[in-house]
Write a protein that holds these residues in place. Structure first.
Motif, PDB file in Angstrom:
ATOM      1  N   THR A  62       0.813  -1.130   0.074  1.00  0.00           N
ATOM      2  CA  THR A  62       0.031   0.225   0.063  1.00  0.00           C
ATOM      3  C   THR A  62       0.985   1.131   0.166  1.00  0.00           C
ATOM      4  O   THR A  62       2.151   0.971   0.241  1.00  0.00           O
ATOM      5  CB  THR A  62      -0.817   0.049   1.133  1.00  0.00           C
ATOM      6  N   GLY A  63       0.260   2.546  -0.198  1.00  0.00           N
ATOM      7  CA  GLY A  63       0.915   3.543  -0.396  1.00  0.00           C
ATOM      8  C   GLY A  63       0.304   4.550  -1.181  1.00  0.00           C
ATOM      9  O   GLY A  63      -0.474   4.070  -2.190  1.00  0.00           O
ATOM     10  N   GLU A  64       1.108   5.789  -1.231  1.00  0.00           N
ATOM     11  CA  GLU A  64       0.425   6.905  -2.165  1.00  0.00           C
ATOM     12  C   GLU A  64       0.821   6.465  -3.403  1.00  0.00           C
ATOM     13  O   GLU A  64       1.483   5.702  -3.679  1.00  0.00           O
ATOM     14  CB  GLU A  64       1.207   8.188  -1.975  1.00  0.00           C
ATOM     15  N   PRO A  65      -0.320   6.796  -4.350  1.00  0.00           N
ATOM     16  CA  PRO A  65       0.041   6.478  -5.878  1.00  0.00           C
ATOM     17  C   PRO A  65       1.345   7.220  -6.331  1.00  0.00           C
ATOM     18  O   PRO A  65       1.501   8.397  -5.787  1.00  0.00           O
ATOM     19  CB  PRO A  65      -1.061   7.021  -6.589  1.00  0.00           C
ATOM     20  N   GLY A  66       1.925   6.507  -7.017  1.00  0.00           N
ATOM     21  CA  GLY A  66       3.185   7.294  -7.664  1.00  0.00           C
ATOM     22  C   GLY A  66       4.630   6.962  -6.816  1.00  0.00           C
ATOM     23  O   GLY A  66       5.595   7.640  -6.952  1.00  0.00           O
ATOM     24  N   THR A  67       4.494   6.171  -5.731  1.00  0.00           N
ATOM     25  CA  THR A  67       5.503   5.916  -4.961  1.00  0.00           C
ATOM     26  C   THR A  67       6.374   4.520  -5.069  1.00  0.00           C
ATOM     27  O   THR A  67       7.205   4.247  -4.504  1.00  0.00           O
ATOM     28  CB  THR A  67       5.133   5.897  -3.123  1.00  0.00           C
ATOM     29  N   GLY A  68       6.214   4.065  -6.384  1.00  0.00           N
ATOM     30  CA  GLY A  68       6.845   2.865  -6.607  1.00  0.00           C
ATOM     31  C   GLY A  68       6.176   1.622  -6.390  1.00  0.00           C
ATOM     32  O   GLY A  68       7.026   0.433  -6.699  1.00  0.00           O
ATOM     33  N   LYS A  69       4.977   1.383  -5.979  1.00  0.00           N
ATOM     34  CA  LYS A  69       4.475   0.266  -5.779  1.00  0.00           C
ATOM     35  C   LYS A  69       4.465  -0.822  -6.929  1.00  0.00           C
ATOM     36  O   LYS A  69       5.072  -1.778  -7.087  1.00  0.00           O
ATOM     37  CB  LYS A  69       2.877   0.165  -5.422  1.00  0.00           C
ATOM     38  N   THR A  70       3.968  -0.302  -8.074  1.00  0.00           N
ATOM     39  CA  THR A  70       3.972  -1.063  -9.353  1.00  0.00           C
ATOM     40  C   THR A  70       5.220  -1.090 -10.075  1.00  0.00           C
ATOM     41  O   THR A  70       5.427  -2.573 -10.424  1.00  0.00           O
ATOM     42  CB  THR A  70       3.132  -0.242 -10.440  1.00  0.00           C
ATOM     43  N   GLN A  71       6.163  -0.525  -9.873  1.00  0.00           N
ATOM     44  CA  GLN A  71       7.606  -0.760 -10.457  1.00  0.00           C
ATOM     45  C   GLN A  71       8.475  -1.633  -9.711  1.00  0.00           C
ATOM     46  O   GLN A  71       9.405  -2.111 -10.256  1.00  0.00           O
ATOM     47  CB  GLN A  71       8.488   0.653 -10.355  1.00  0.00           C
ATOM     48  N   LEU A  72       7.988  -1.898  -8.338  1.00  0.00           N
ATOM     49  CA  LEU A  72       8.684  -2.869  -7.728  1.00  0.00           C
ATOM     50  C   LEU A  72       8.619  -4.374  -8.362  1.00  0.00           C
ATOM     51  O   LEU A  72       9.890  -4.906  -8.544  1.00  0.00           O
ATOM     52  CB  LEU A  72       8.108  -3.188  -6.439  1.00  0.00           C
ATOM     53  N   ALA A  73       7.686  -4.808  -9.047  1.00  0.00           N
ATOM     54  CA  ALA A  73       7.625  -6.203  -9.874  1.00  0.00           C
ATOM     55  C   ALA A  73       8.949  -6.376 -10.877  1.00  0.00           C
ATOM     56  O   ALA A  73       9.208  -7.222 -10.799  1.00  0.00           O
ATOM     57  CB  ALA A  73       6.207  -6.249 -10.447  1.00  0.00           C
TER      58      ALA A  73
END
Length: 327
Positions: A62-73
């Protein structure tokens, strides 16, 4: 001609770029902007990833949009030497089946009416992220008949699966896929096929949530959880160096001033605070406009106010920034 004038390719008055002696440049996006090698994970996130890997459990971010959640994969697949992640973008209408495969019943029905005997059900099945990951975890001979050609003969191997914005889905979806994930198996009733992979090739599952809805407790208990915080000033500077690097001509002093300016913007109570991704985009525009926040040139105030359109996401926020936070 100034950098600001060159930047304004679209004049909005009917004049052409040829008349204004301008050319439309090719899009010049930094090669490092989306490079997984440039991803910088905070220490807590690294630990959470390693716990999830050790336990074989999904990682929920979880976290604010644009903090790198998606890019982790992509970063994880890159560092582990695995294929590019399989991505499932969750919708409000998504079902558990959609994570494994899609079946085009309408097209199948249409073809069956006009081309009887030439409409095998398998032709109308498209395998999705979790389905592809399970197929890739099987022996090639067992999965080659349904895998896309580019993935054939690559297995058996582990892979990374990203289920993005899982909180958009109906509440029961996460629970509905638990058994399939744990058993590493799924069936396709339309074709009569079923698939099962070895546990040692279990996919690495990453789910992101913007916390729009509460996820079921039963699902949460089987996940490793981590909340991504907004980067500190030091990490923002590191992210700029990794993501933009030599692609921008901004001096270190200018970048530091931009970070301070950006932090001030995030603290003024906007309805939607800008994210790391928007900060990087803002820096690229400042670079294109030739603006140095440490020493703005005469007449650049208007250009700086214009640049706030990247950071604000509503008319009220944009007006507030332009009126209250001149550089």
């Amino acid at each position: 001609m100034t950098a600001a004038e060159e930047f304004r390719l679209y004049a909005g008055d009917g004049s052409t770029v040829t008349e204004r002696r301008l050319t439309v440049p090719l899009l010049d996006a930094p090669a490092t902007l989306d490079d997984p090698a440039g991803y910088l994970a905070e220490e807590g996130l690294r630990d959470a990833v390693n716990v999830a890997l050790a336990l074989g459990q999904p990682l929920l971010l979880t976290g604010e949009p644009g903090t790198g959640k998606t890019q982790l994969a992509a970063s994880l697949a890159h560092e582990l030497g695995l294929p590019a992640p399989f991505v499932f973008n969750t919708k409000s209408t998504s079902t558990a089946r959609d994570l494994f495969y899609r079946y085009d019943a309408l097209r199948h029905f249409h073809d069956a009416q006009f081309h009887p005997g030439q409409s095998a059900a398998e032709t109308y099945v498209t395998y999705e992220a979790l389905g592809l990951a399970i197929l890739l975890a099987m022996e090639p001979a067992a999965a080659a008949m349904v895998l896309p050609e580019a993935l054939r003969a690559r297995g058996p191997t582990r892979s990374v699966v990203l289920i993005d914005e899982v909180d958009k889905a109906p509440r029961d979806l996460p629970n509905d896929v638990l058994n399939e994930i744990e058993d590493m198996a799924f069936g396709v009733p339309e074709t009569g096929r079923s698939f099962r992979a070895e546990q040692r090739y279990r996919p690495i599952l990453i789910l992101t949530s913007n916390s729009e809805k509460t996820l079921p407790d039963a699902f949460l208990r089987r996940c490793v959880f981590y909340h991504l915080t907004f980067p500190s000033r030091e990490r923002l500077l590191q992210i700029v160096q990794r993501r933009l690097g030599p692609a921008v001509r901004l001096s270190p002093a200018m970048v530091e001033e931009a970070v301070r300016h950006f932090e001030k913007i995030r603290e003024v109570g906007l309805r939607k605070r800008p994210s790391t991704a928007e900060f990087l985009a803002w820096l690229r525009v400042l670079d294109r406009l030739g603006i140095d926040l440490t020493n703005p040139k005469p007449g650049q105030r208007e250009a700086i106010a214009f640049s706030y359109s990247i950071l604000a996401k509503s008319q009220e926020d944009l007006k507030y920034l332009q009126e209250q936070l001149p550089a």
